[in-house]
Design a protein around this motif. Structure first.
Motif, mmCIF file in Angstrom:
data_model
loop_
_atom_site.group_PDB
_atom_site.id
_atom_site.type_symbol
_atom_site.label_atom_id
_atom_site.label_comp_id
_atom_site.label_asym_id
_atom_site.label_seq_id
_atom_site.Cartn_x
_atom_site.Cartn_y
_atom_site.Cartn_z
ATOM 1 N N GLU A 16 -2.215 -8.259 8.476
ATOM 2 C CA GLU A 16 -0.074 -7.989 8.445
ATOM 3 C C GLU A 16 -0.273 -9.339 7.719
ATOM 4 O OE1 GLU A 16 2.644 -7.971 12.043
ATOM 5 O OE2 GLU A 16 0.494 -9.224 12.527
ATOM 6 N N GLY A 17 0.548 -9.838 7.070
ATOM 7 C CA GLY A 17 1.506 -10.509 6.456
ATOM 8 C C GLY A 17 1.149 -10.830 5.704
ATOM 9 N N THR A 18 0.574 -9.745 4.944
ATOM 10 C CA THR A 18 -0.369 -10.363 3.418
ATOM 11 C C THR A 18 -0.954 -8.958 2.357
ATOM 12 O OG1 THR A 18 -2.948 -9.962 4.434
ATOM 13 C CG2 THR A 18 -2.268 -11.603 4.546
ATOM 14 N N THR A 19 -1.456 -9.207 1.594
ATOM 15 C CA THR A 19 -1.727 -7.849 0.799
ATOM 16 C C THR A 19 -3.368 -7.256 0.911
ATOM 17 O OG1 THR A 19 -1.946 -8.957 -1.223
ATOM 18 C CG2 THR A 19 0.474 -7.741 -0.979
ATOM 19 N N HIS A 20 -4.049 -7.884 1.533
ATOM 20 C CA HIS A 20 -5.487 -7.287 1.370
ATOM 21 C C HIS A 20 -5.993 -6.920 3.095
ATOM 22 C CE1 HIS A 20 -5.898 -11.319 -0.524
ATOM 23 N NE2 HIS A 20 -4.912 -12.419 0.257
ATOM 24 N N GLY A 21 -6.492 -5.993 2.240
ATOM 25 C CA GLY A 21 -6.812 -5.072 2.937
ATOM 26 C C GLY A 21 -7.843 -3.564 1.968
ATOM 27 N N SER A 22 -8.111 -2.705 3.228
ATOM 28 C CA SER A 22 -9.039 -1.677 2.414
ATOM 29 C C SER A 22 -8.471 -0.626 3.374
ATOM 30 C CB SER A 22 -10.456 -2.223 2.599
ATOM 31 O OG SER A 22 -11.724 -1.690 2.338
ATOM 32 N N ALA A 23 -9.871 0.565 3.134
ATOM 33 C CA ALA A 23 -10.028 1.891 3.398
ATOM 34 C C ALA A 23 -11.290 2.558 3.950
ATOM 35 C CB ALA A 23 -9.054 3.370 2.758
ATOM 36 N N THR A 24 -11.817 2.140 5.454
ATOM 37 C CA THR A 24 -12.800 2.815 5.261
ATOM 38 C C THR A 24 -13.580 4.274 4.926
ATOM 39 O OG1 THR A 24 -11.863 4.862 7.013
ATOM 40 C CG2 THR A 24 -12.354 2.603 8.396
ATOM 41 N N ASN A 25 -14.348 4.141 4.798
ATOM 42 C CA ASN A 25 -15.212 4.912 4.295
ATOM 43 C C ASN A 25 -16.105 6.390 4.554
ATOM 44 O OD1 ASN A 25 -17.677 4.879 5.847
ATOM 45 N ND2 ASN A 25 -18.443 3.308 4.469
ATOM 46 N N GLU A 26 -16.442 7.066 4.032
ATOM 47 C CA GLU A 26 -16.344 8.808 5.245
ATOM 48 C C GLU A 26 -17.279 8.442 6.677
ATOM 49 O OE1 GLU A 26 -20.001 7.775 2.218
ATOM 50 O OE2 GLU A 26 -18.001 7.439 2.427
ATOM 51 N N ASN A 27 -17.798 7.416 7.021
ATOM 52 C CA ASN A 27 -19.098 7.023 7.461
ATOM 53 C C ASN A 27 -17.929 5.891 8.786
ATOM 54 O OD1 ASN A 27 -21.482 8.037 7.553
ATOM 55 N ND2 ASN A 27 -21.486 6.500 6.224
ATOM 56 N N GLY A 28 -17.119 5.481 8.560
ATOM 57 C CA GLY A 28 -15.150 4.924 9.338
ATOM 58 C C GLY A 28 -15.670 2.943 9.284
ATOM 59 N N ASN B 115 -14.702 9.361 19.536
ATOM 60 C CA ASN B 115 -16.001 8.670 19.099
ATOM 61 C C ASN B 115 -16.989 9.358 17.810
ATOM 62 O OD1 ASN B 115 -17.743 6.943 19.850
ATOM 63 N ND2 ASN B 115 -18.890 7.681 20.936
ATOM 64 N N GLU B 116 -15.925 9.459 17.024
ATOM 65 C CA GLU B 116 -16.334 9.768 15.487
ATOM 66 C C GLU B 116 -15.920 8.951 14.287
ATOM 67 O OE1 GLU B 116 -14.129 13.777 14.870
ATOM 68 O OE2 GLU B 116 -16.043 15.118 15.853
ATOM 69 N N PRO B 117 -16.386 8.792 13.486
ATOM 70 C CA PRO B 117 -16.312 7.790 12.458
ATOM 71 C C PRO B 117 -14.517 8.194 12.154
ATOM 72 C CG PRO B 117 -18.414 8.552 12.261
ATOM 73 C CD PRO B 117 -17.444 9.465 13.246
ATOM 74 N N ALA B 118 -14.074 7.246 12.099
ATOM 75 C CA ALA B 118 -12.706 7.339 11.740
ATOM 76 C C ALA B 118 -12.414 7.227 9.767
ATOM 77 C CB ALA B 118 -11.461 6.458 11.860
ATOM 78 N N ALA B 119 -12.647 8.542 8.954
ATOM 79 C CA ALA B 119 -13.067 8.967 7.233
ATOM 80 C C ALA B 119 -11.626 7.940 7.500
ATOM 81 C CB ALA B 119 -13.155 9.544 7.235
ATOM 82 N N TYR B 120 -11.394 7.422 6.298
ATOM 83 C CA TYR B 120 -10.720 6.994 5.026
ATOM 84 C C TYR B 120 -9.053 6.548 5.690
ATOM 85 C CZ TYR B 120 -13.790 10.091 2.878
ATOM 86 O OH TYR B 120 -14.667 10.951 3.230
ATOM 87 N N VAL B 121 -9.529 5.603 6.425
ATOM 88 C CA VAL B 121 -8.104 4.865 7.390
ATOM 89 C C VAL B 121 -7.443 3.116 6.550
ATOM 90 C CG1 VAL B 121 -7.755 3.829 9.778
ATOM 91 C CG2 VAL B 121 -8.984 5.909 9.621
#
Length: 825
Positions: free
Chosen positions: A53-65, A42-48
């Motif tokens: 699916e099937g695209t090049t669209h995406g990102s990463a979570t920040n330090e707060n998840g 139950n902690e923020p998942a940072a930098y995930v």
């Protein structure tokens, strides 16, 4: 009247207008996906990493998840997949101009496990790093940091089959190698020029981590080139006015992993590596990881061998949900033959030369037997304690101990006129060119040691005052250096510069031993560096979100420096002790017209140096003033088209004051100086990391630097410093992986560098000597699967003869073919 603007200004303005127009159009056809990811605890998942699916669209979570990114309208599956843990799928439908709030996603893993994340969607940009915790000592994305920096990722190094930090830096715009590592204690690794000033690889995870020899990349997760004077956060001892090089290391994670690799290649290259990670307890609160490499290699010259061993173990312990520890070590040991460096004993004017082609240096000649070698060793220890005070405040205490050692000969060669050569050796014949000889010397070390201890404590906060968000760091720092270095030199005779019959191998270890025995070290023939230095510092930096799109930053360092004074070889006093206190401020401003995609930035950065005591024109020892550098910089950063187009364009202006330079002394035989010199370094830098379409990744950069002394000794006043390197630099790398419908994991890469002419001698009395410009190309092909990887690389594809150096001529390696194989268990 028509006003003409510099070409760099026109290019920057045109690119900014184009990006705004394209982004504005894209906003009308896309929607936004946002949400939060938490761990099993139950902690923020940072930098995930997270993607569609099937695209090049995406990102990463920040330090707060938290995450947020844009994509075209349509129906998708939001995917997270990571090693050893069940993958997560979230179906969603996105409407143009609307925002989809994804319910909180829980991943069945702890935070450290997430270092092994793999995105199912084709990664939009494999060679970008979304978050840095060291560049500002606060977790920030590049668009939130008002300072320019470049990140070279481990993925890029693996694909290019790059084995050391020096070679990795060919991917960073604006930095140029000048010297290979000398292997001598205190010298650190290779020498580079950055924004007109010399710098080295001296920081590891943001603190002291000096290495004597070339820095092996076996334990490197990424390399950060942080640009401009940075004393506010990093002090003055380990940085330069041009910036700093920080290597970020690999950390333990909560799963078993084992990868072994072997590399063979031209010049008898043989390299074996291992990366082992394993939990030591069932609860996975105690984790162990070790990275190691054993490397042997010959030379493209007729003589030359090197052997090095690197091992970097690390142990992490999670005592509770709030308290954790990390203990690490680095051991680097090497024994290598010296690469030839050619200095100018006689000046270019006297030799009648202005370029390398005027000389007859034998490119493949070592000029020495390969049994003349130097031993070098670096043993570094690190300990870190992290404590989570609350959801808004964290505490970190770090300890670093860096210990370097060297012993042995380091041959240096000096270009001399025939007349001077004959004064050394009457048997020398005068030749028609008048410049056919070299004088053989060395700059060796005898049981030299440089030890550093750094203790640093950081208090980080992330909180709001009203509607204004603050991300700040308050730090206390203590750095102690203890130097017991002894340099000495011997003369080994005159040799022809280019001869088919001369026995260059006669300069061997037997001759070195006999010469050393005949010339025991004394106060008269040694150059000792015996001193102790301490720096006590406190610093504060605050990044303030005035609005979602307007960010300001402010920082200040107070630094108290203590120098114990220097000693001669017999330990008698040489220069007196002194203390100095410095204040180093910094300011930054960011405006994001398109949040998290485009930012305009400006900064004021400060640096300082504590010079040693000098002798003034009256012959009196003088306590120096602080040497100060002030930088103004502005530009634009981008992360457009869902991370497919990333980059930085910037212009900087650095002015250095209180520089030392030589003056005429009223006391005969005294080398005198004064301290009112100034230097200006300004320029333009551009970096683009792009993914135009699936499978193709591009890394490219360009840099221009205009540097000159504006007040100095008459011999160099108004001229470009020899430490500034080449004014124009360029780099590029193209990588293409075949689509999964073809041969999954098969890819090719091609890249290169451009370096313009480099004035390594530039003075009125000595004349000008230039190293030639060069284009250097590298290529590779690889087959990358889940369990194994095979790669073939060809470095210096065209077998180009090229040189680096400052005040020196240093021939560089010719074509090399490298075959690599690694397997994951």
């Amino acid at each position: 009247m028509i006003k003409h603007f510099p070409i760099t200004t026109k290019i920057t303005a045109l690119l900014c207008i184009l990006m705004l127009c394209v982004t504005g159009y894209a906003q009308n056809t896309r929607g936004t996906i946002r949400g939060k990811v938490i761990t099993a605890n139950n902690e923020p998942a940072a930098y995930v990493s997270i993607g569609l699916e099937g695209t090049t669209h995406g990102s990463a979570t920040n330090e707060n998840g938290e995450f947020s990114f844009r994509a075209p309208a349509g129906s998708y599956k939001l995917i997270i997949s990571y090693v050893g843990v069940e993958r997560v799928e979230v179906p969603l439908t996105l409407t143009a101009g609307q925002t989809v709030d994804v319910p909180t996603i829980t991943v069945k893993a702890n935070q450290s496990q997430l270092s092994e994340v793999n995105v199912i969607a084709n990664s939009a940009n494999r060679f970008t790093s979304r978050i840095s915790t060291d560049a500002a000592k606060i977790p920030l994305t590049p668009l939130e940091n008002a300072q320019s920096y470049t990140t070279v990722t481990s993925g890029l190094l693996k694909e290019q089959q790059v084995f050391n930090v020096d070679e990795a830096l060919r991917n960073a715009p604006g930095i140029q190698k000048m010297w290979d590592a000398t292997g001598r204690a205190g010298d650190g690794g290779g020498y580079f020029t950055l924004r007109g000033f010399v710098t080295q690889t001296r920081l590891r995870n943001g603190i002291a981590g000096t290495i004597t020899n070339t820095v092996d990349a076996v334990n490197v997760e990424k390399i950060e080139v942080i640009k401009g004077p940075s004393a506010t956060l990093f002090g003055s001892t380990l940085t330069s006015f041009g910036g700093l090089i920080n290597r970020v290391t690999k950390k333990p994670y909560e799963a078993f992993g084992l990868e072994v690799g072997n590399n063979v290649g031209s010049y008898d290259l043989s390299r074996t590596t291992i990366d082992l990670n394993t939990p030591l307890t069932a609860s996975k609160n105690l984790l162990f990881r070790v990275n190691a490499a054993y490397n042997t290699e010959g030379s493209f010259r007729n003589f030359g061998k090197s052997r090095s061993f690197t091992i970097a173990p690390s142990l992490s312990y999670k005592a509770s949900e709030r308290l954790s520890f990390l203990v690490e070590a680095e051991i680097f040991s090497g024994r290598s033959s010296a690469a030839p460096f050619f200095f100018f004993y006689s000046q270019p004017k006297d030799l009648g030369v202005t370029k390398v082609s005027d000389l007859t240096i034998d490119y493949k000649q070592a000029y020495v037997s390969d049994d003349v070698r130097q031993r070098s060793r670096s043993i570094n220890y690190f300990a870190q304690m992290n404590y989570k005070i609350s959801d808004k405040f964290t505490s970190q205490t770090v300890f670093s101990s860096s210990n370097s050692f060297s012993d042995g000969a380091n041959p240096f060669y000096y270009l001399v006129t025939d007349a001077l050569a004959k004064s050394f050796d009457p048997s020398v014949s005068i030749t028609p060119s008048g410049r056919s000889y070299i004088a053989r010397y060395d700059q060796s070390t005898k049981d030299s040691k440089l030890n550093s201890i750094e203790v640093q404590h950081n208090l980080n906060g992330d909180f709001n005052t009203g509607s204004i968000r603050h991300r700040f760091v308050f730090g206390l720092d203590f750095l102690h250096q203890n130097s017991n270095q002894v340099f000495f030199t011997n003369f080994y005779g005159i040799a022809p510069m280019n001869s088919k019959t001369f026995n260059y191998g006669s300069f061997n270890q037997a001759l070195v031993d006999a010469t050393n025995a005949a010339n025991p070290l004394t106060i008269n023939n040694t150059y000792p560096y015996f001193y102790k230095k301490d720096a006590y510092s406190a610093y504060l930096s605050d990044v303030v979100n005035i609005t979602d799109q307007l960010i300001a930053s402010v920082g200040l360092r107070i630094d108290h420096f203590k120098h114990s004074g220097t000693q001669k070889f017999d330990r008698s006093p040489d220069a007196a002790a002194f203390n100095q206190t410095a204040f180093s401020p910094k300011f930054g401003l960011i405006y994001q017209p398109v949040k998290d995609q485009l930012s305009f930035f400006a900064n004021y950065q400060n640096g300082f140096v504590n010079p040693d005591i000098y002798i003034n024109a009256s012959g009196t020892p003088t306590i120096p003033k602080l040497q100060i550098a002030n930088q103004a910089e502005g530009g634009v950063k981008m992360a457009l088209f869902d991370g497919k187009l990333n980059g930085t364009l910037s212009y900087y202006h650095i002015k250095v004051s209180n520089s030392l330079y030589s003056v005429q002394s009223s006391v005969p035989g005294v080398f005198a100086q004064t301290q009112d010199g100034t230097q200006v370094s300004k320029g333009f830098e551009a970096e683009i990391i792009a993914n135009p379409f699936s499978g193709l990744n591009i890394v490219t950069g360009f840099a221009y630097n205009d540097s000159k002394y504006t007040k100095a000794d008459a011999d160099v006043d108004g001229l470009r410093p020899v430490t500034a390197g080449s004014p124009y630099l360029g780099n590029f790398y193209l990588s293409y992986r075949l689509p999964e419908t073809a041969v999954k994991g098969l890819g090719v890469g091609f890249g290169g560098n451009y370096v313009s002419k480099n004035k390594i001698i530039n003075s009125v009395s000595g004349g000008t000597f230039e190293l030639p410009e060069y284009y250097l190309f590298n290529s590779n092909i690889f087959y990358d699967r889940t369990k194994y990887r095979v790669g073939l690389a060809v470095n210096n594809l065209t077998n180009k003869q090229y040189y680096t150096g400052y005040t020196t001529i240093n021939p560089q390696r010719l074509r090399q073919v490298v075959l690599s194989l690694s397997y994951k268990f």
